[in-house]
Design a protein around this motif. Structure first.
Motif, PDB file in Angstrom:
ATOM      1  N   VAL A  63       0.835  -1.208   0.000  1.00 22.19           N
ATOM      2  CA  VAL A  63       0.000   0.000   0.000  1.00 22.19           C
ATOM      3  C   VAL A  63       0.866   1.252   0.000  1.00 22.19           C
ATOM      4  N   GLY A  64       1.960   1.230   0.760  1.00 26.70           N
ATOM      5  CA  GLY A  64       2.846   2.399   0.815  1.00 26.70           C
ATOM      6  C   GLY A  64       3.439   2.729  -0.537  1.00 26.70           C
ATOM      7  N   ASP A  79       2.106   2.099  -3.414  1.00 26.38           N
ATOM      8  CA  ASP A  79       1.015   2.672  -4.203  1.00 26.38           C
ATOM      9  C   ASP A  79       0.780   4.133  -3.830  1.00 26.38           C
ATOM     10  N   GLN A  80       0.819   4.427  -2.542  1.00 31.40           N
ATOM     11  CA  GLN A  80       0.616   5.807  -2.099  1.00 31.40           C
ATOM     12  C   GLN A  80       1.742   6.714  -2.596  1.00 31.40           C
ATOM     13  N   PHE A  91       0.998   7.639  -6.025  1.00 29.25           N
ATOM     14  CA  PHE A  91       0.018   8.722  -6.091  1.00 29.25           C
ATOM     15  C   PHE A  91       0.710  10.071  -5.944  1.00 29.25           C
ATOM     16  N   TRP A  93       3.953   8.520   4.230  1.00 28.85           N
ATOM     17  CA  TRP A  93       2.945   9.585   4.279  1.00 28.85           C
ATOM     18  C   TRP A  93       3.603  10.942   4.499  1.00 28.85           C
ATOM     19  N   ALA A 152      -5.348   6.711  -1.214  1.00 28.29           N
ATOM     20  CA  ALA A 152      -4.392   7.809  -1.371  1.00 28.29           C
ATOM     21  C   ALA A 152      -5.045   9.071  -1.895  1.00 28.29           C
ATOM     22  N   GLU A 153      -6.132   8.924  -2.656  1.00 23.10           N
ATOM     23  CA  GLU A 153      -6.759  10.079  -3.293  1.00 23.10           C
ATOM     24  C   GLU A 153      -7.584  10.934  -2.342  1.00 23.10           C
ATOM     25  N   ASP A 168      -2.988  14.444   5.693  1.00 24.17           N
ATOM     26  CA  ASP A 168      -2.134  13.459   5.048  1.00 24.17           C
ATOM     27  C   ASP A 168      -2.883  12.910   3.834  1.00 24.17           C
ATOM     28  N   LEU A 169      -2.121  12.319   2.924  1.00 23.50           N
ATOM     29  CA  LEU A 169      -2.679  11.745   1.699  1.00 23.50           C
ATOM     30  C   LEU A 169      -3.358  12.836   0.859  1.00 23.50           C
ATOM     31  N   SER A 170      -3.743  12.482  -0.350  1.00 24.35           N
ATOM     32  CA  SER A 170      -4.494  13.329  -1.284  1.00 24.35           C
ATOM     33  C   SER A 170      -3.708  14.551  -1.755  1.00 24.35           C
TER      34      SER A 170
END
Length: 476
Positions: A107-108, A110-111, A114, A161, A441-442, A456-458
């Motif tokens: 997952v990391g 993939d993030q 992003f 992140w 992530a979005e 965080d994220l996005s």
């Protein structure tokens, strides 16, 4: 098992600290010493910040496509070294290895991909003539050197992140991992060699005092922490003294609000898994079940049945749902929460240490609690779930919002109108409907009140690592 002797990562190299003082790293599975890390001093922090300052002179001017390419290469390197990262993380956390591989490494990566794309998608107000005879436009620029402090619950993913949006925006970094979980962050640092220019990403090891020294450094333009409320307040106060920006992702006390029309077994399964995943060491974990009085007893029974199937265990055991609590201090804190329960509280299941070695704790369901009880109001960060009943929608919202945290929440019902009203009324940064804890992530992650500020994220996470400049040009 061998003992790792760890070093700081500064200006593209692993270097010894200026101090001989070290911290023992304890494996929470068997309580053995698996490593020693330096307690970095001001001179170590200064060296890391100076390296980041020099690197920013060029990295801050790179094009988004250059930063995107670097982040994509780093994501590929992370996946290629998944097994090594899993082993490094497991030595410090004791988490199930498959969970680390699936939920942090895969997952990391993939993030990070992003954020690589987000580097090329920054937005601002359209250039135009907002005053006759003048053209205005907005520049979105990197802040400079940022200091980052990561927690021990998801050490590797939390590092990504932090660094993903900061690097995407063109900043350079000095990061201090938790004193109990530095191993995977140092593997990450090694993987950046040859992908990121030297000095763009630096790691200093140490304790809380080391973190305070980093946060107080006058050359930083922003400080970011994921951690406790106490630590977040200390960072905010320190940052305020120098008018630098702070980015805080702190604690949570997430309610799961359950109405009478749900599938009880399915709902109990979803809530219990969200409560006990990673031994409850998750700021978004479901910690408070608020259930309509008409199904209170049935839901409690279902939660207990599910909890008793979600066993703590060893990292290589395929039947392990979660591992140990991270360290002895935290284990003692969680144990004290149980010892201090009010007389009215009833432990429906769990409430004890699991096994005789390691910091394992049973999944715990507690009923008979009052809204003012400490177990309801304060974050436990352990595998503990409380259950309270409500009579109507208004009372459910009142109970849910009546804590100082505002990070995450969930609503469980088949009534669309209820979901729409509660998603607006709940004072939390995330509201899940008929689920609890999935992240993408979005979408932004961050809370209100004592849960901190910043996302965080996005794309919002990337924007937090930028500054905005207005440029206005006369036509004459």
């Amino acid at each position: 098992m061998s003992i790792d002797v760890l070093q700081n990562y500064i200006n593209g190299e692993f270097v010894a600290s200026s101090t001989t003082e070290t911290l023992d790293l304890i494996n929470p599975v068997d309580e053995s010493v698996v490593g020693r890390a330096p307690v970095s001093t001001k001179s170590d922090v200064d060296a890391a910040v100076e390296a980041a300052e020099r690197a920013f002179m060029s990295w801050g001017k790179t094009t988004p496509s250059v930063r995107q390419t670097a982040l994509l290469k780093l994501a590929d390197a992370i996946e290629a070294h998944s097994d090594e990262l899993v082993e490094a993380e497991c030595r410090n956390t004791g988490q199930p290895k498959q969970v680390i591989a699936d939920e942090e490494i895969k997952v990391g990566a993939d993030q990070l991909r992003f954020f690589a794309g987000a580097a090329r998608m920054l937005e601002g107000k359209a250039a135009g003539e907002y005053m006759e005879g003048f053209t205005s436009y907005v520049r979105r620029e990197p802040i400079g050197v940022v200091g980052q402090v990561t927690p021990w619950n998801y050490p590797f993913m939390m590092a990504l992140w932090k660094i993903g949006p900061a690097l995407a925006a063109g900043n350079t970094i000095v990061l201090k991992p938790s004193d109990t979980t530095p191993n995977s962050t140092l593997v990450l640092a090694r993987l950046t060699k040859g992908i990121l220019p030297d000095g763009v990403f630096n790691v200093v090891l140490g304790n809380g005092e080391t973190g305070a020294t980093l946060v107080e450094h006058p050359a930083l333009g922003l400080v970011s922490i994921t951690g406790s409320v106490r630590a977040g307040i200390a960072v905010a106060v320190s940052a305020a003294r120098q008018l630098k920006r702070a980015h805080l992702e702190l604690g949570g006390k997430a309610p799961a609000i359950v109405f009478g029309d749900v599938d009880i077994e399915k709902t109990a399964d979803g809530i219990a898994e969200a409560a006990f995943f990673n031994a409850g060491q998750d700021c978004t974990a479901a910690t408070r079940v608020l259930v309509h009085e008409s199904i209170h007893d049935q839901l409690v029974d279902a939660l207990v049945r599910k909890a008793e199937t979600l066993k703590p265990g060893l990292p290589d055991d395929p039947d392990t749902f979660y591992g140990p609590l991270n360290n002895i201090n935290h284990f003692n804190t969680v144990s004290a929460k149980i010892a201090d329960l009010p007389a009215s509280a009833k432990i429906a299941t769990g409430g004890r240490r699991s096994g005789e070695q390691g910091f394992f704790f049973e999944p715990t369901v507690i009923t008979g609690v009052d809204q003012r009880d400490d177990i309801v109001q304060e974050e436990t960060f352990g595998p503990i779930l409380t259950v309270q009943s409500f009579s109507d929608e208004k009372e459910a919202v009142t109970l849910a919002n009546d804590v100082r945290y505002g990070l995450a929440s969930s609503v469980w019902t088949q009534d669309h109108g209820v979901t729409q009203r509660l998603s607006a009324a709940l004072d939390f940064g995330a509201v899940w409907i008929n689920c609890h804890i999935p992240l993408v992530a979005e979408m932004p992650h961050g809370g209100f009140k004592y849960s901190g500020y910043g996302k965080d994220l996005s794309g919002y996470g990337v924007e937090d690592y930028t500054r905005i400049k207005h440029v206005m040009s006369s036509h004459d």
